[in-house]
Design a protein around this motif. Sequence first.
Motif, PDB file in Angstrom:
ATOM      1  N   SER A 154       0.845  -1.198   0.000  1.00 18.53           N
ATOM      2  CA  SER A 154       0.000   0.000   0.000  1.00 18.53           C
ATOM      3  C   SER A 154       0.879   1.247   0.000  1.00 18.53           C
ATOM      4  O   SER A 154       1.187   1.800   1.029  1.00 18.53           O
ATOM      5  CB  SER A 154      -0.926   0.001   1.220  1.00 18.53           C
ATOM      6  N   ALA A 155       1.321   1.641  -1.163  1.00 21.12           N
ATOM      7  CA  ALA A 155       2.193   2.808  -1.258  1.00 21.12           C
ATOM      8  C   ALA A 155       1.563   3.893  -2.118  1.00 21.12           C
ATOM      9  O   ALA A 155       2.263   4.680  -2.725  1.00 21.12           O
ATOM     10  CB  ALA A 155       3.548   2.405  -1.820  1.00 21.12           C
ATOM     11  N   ALA A 196       3.804  10.384  -2.326  1.00 18.53           N
ATOM     12  CA  ALA A 196       4.420  11.680  -2.026  1.00 18.53           C
ATOM     13  C   ALA A 196       3.365  12.782  -1.991  1.00 18.53           C
ATOM     14  O   ALA A 196       3.392  13.652  -1.115  1.00 18.53           O
ATOM     15  CB  ALA A 196       5.511  12.003  -3.037  1.00 18.53           C
ATOM     16  N   CYS A 197       2.429  12.725  -2.917  1.00 16.48           N
ATOM     17  CA  CYS A 197       1.340  13.716  -2.914  1.00 16.48           C
ATOM     18  C   CYS A 197       0.541  13.609  -1.624  1.00 16.48           C
ATOM     19  O   CYS A 197       0.177  14.627  -1.016  1.00 16.48           O
ATOM     20  CB  CYS A 197       0.430  13.511  -4.116  1.00 16.48           C
ATOM     21  N   GLY A 198       0.297  12.391  -1.170  1.00 13.46           N
ATOM     22  CA  GLY A 198      -0.448  12.185   0.074  1.00 13.46           C
ATOM     23  C   GLY A 198       0.292  12.690   1.293  1.00 13.46           C
ATOM     24  O   GLY A 198      -0.280  13.396   2.125  1.00 13.46           O
ATOM     25  N   PRO A 204       8.015   5.299  -1.870  1.00 17.54           N
ATOM     26  CA  PRO A 204       8.689   5.888  -3.031  1.00 17.54           C
ATOM     27  C   PRO A 204       7.794   6.195  -4.237  1.00 17.54           C
ATOM     28  O   PRO A 204       8.297   6.626  -5.256  1.00 17.54           O
ATOM     29  CB  PRO A 204       9.739   4.837  -3.379  1.00 17.54           C
ATOM     30  N   ALA A 205       6.496   6.015  -4.129  1.00 20.17           N
ATOM     31  CA  ALA A 205       5.609   6.307  -5.257  1.00 20.17           C
ATOM     32  C   ALA A 205       5.225   7.787  -5.270  1.00 20.17           C
ATOM     33  O   ALA A 205       5.056   8.408  -4.222  1.00 20.17           O
ATOM     34  CB  ALA A 205       4.345   5.453  -5.176  1.00 20.17           C
ATOM     35  N   ALA A 250      -1.896   5.792   1.533  1.00 18.86           N
ATOM     36  CA  ALA A 250      -0.790   5.409   2.429  1.00 18.86           C
ATOM     37  C   ALA A 250       0.072   6.625   2.748  1.00 18.86           C
ATOM     38  O   ALA A 250       0.477   6.832   3.894  1.00 18.86           O
ATOM     39  CB  ALA A 250       0.053   4.316   1.788  1.00 18.86           C
ATOM     40  N   GLY A 251       0.332   7.441   1.739  1.00  9.91           N
ATOM     41  CA  GLY A 251       1.104   8.663   1.961  1.00  9.91           C
ATOM     42  C   GLY A 251       0.372   9.645   2.854  1.00  9.91           C
ATOM     43  O   GLY A 251       0.977  10.290   3.719  1.00  9.91           O
ATOM     44  N   LEU A 252      -0.937   9.753   2.653  1.00 11.64           N
ATOM     45  CA  LEU A 252      -1.749  10.662   3.466  1.00 11.64           C
ATOM     46  C   LEU A 252      -1.755  10.225   4.931  1.00 11.64           C
ATOM     47  O   LEU A 252      -1.671  11.054   5.840  1.00 11.64           O
ATOM     48  CB  LEU A 252      -3.182  10.719   2.918  1.00 11.64           C
ATOM     49  N   ALA A 253      -1.809   8.925   5.169  1.00 14.80           N
ATOM     50  CA  ALA A 253      -1.863   8.411   6.540  1.00 14.80           C
ATOM     51  C   ALA A 253      -0.500   8.465   7.238  1.00 14.80           C
ATOM     52  O   ALA A 253      -0.437   8.606   8.462  1.00 14.80           O
ATOM     53  CB  ALA A 253      -2.377   6.972   6.532  1.00 14.80           C
ATOM     54  N   HIS A 254       0.572   8.377   6.472  1.00 19.78           N
ATOM     55  CA  HIS A 254       1.920   8.232   7.020  1.00 19.78           C
ATOM     56  C   HIS A 254       2.278   9.267   8.100  1.00 19.78           C
ATOM     57  O   HIS A 254       2.688   8.875   9.196  1.00 19.78           O
ATOM     58  CB  HIS A 254       2.924   8.259   5.864  1.00 19.78           C
TER      59      HIS A 254
END
Length: 186
Positions: free
Chosen positions: A31-32, A142-144, A137-138, A36-40
Amino acid sequence: MSATPMKKTAAVAALCLLAAPAMAHPGHGESAGFLAGLAHPFTGIDHLLAMLGVGLWGGQQRHGLAQPATFLGMMLFGALAGMAGLTVPGLETGIAATVALMGLAIALALALPNWLGMGLVGLFALAHGNAHGQELPAVSAACGFMLASAILLFAGRFIGQVLAERMLRVAGVALTAAGVVLMGMN
């Protein structure tokens, strides 16, 4: 400050220190994407506290939007480096140290020239971005994480502008303590 708010503040600080480690950097499996980025940044206590801390300190200084913008720009640069495979030695300890140092800056109401404050948060952002870029790395991720980071920075900034100075300093002490605990866990 009356006894009740002081007890509540102490309880919140104790809970921060007793919380199980929720570092933002275990594997993310497959889940990348954007979510996933938003939650990170929200799911790793180190990132959550550091970004709120940068916002709080910026709001305390009232230097405009230069610090949050610098943080976001340098975090993106660090993320691109992480995506390219550049690894910063001692990254986890460094990220935990950013929490402690931001807390100390808030607790002391450290007033730096804007350019120096921007440089400091820029260095911190490189570390956070590098960790994000290595783990997610997606481009969609990164946007998230950029969006989530902006939300946390501006929420902290808003709180830093409206919270009473005494409460800000107590929050700074709690952040410093949490950062020291996180450094000990690495």
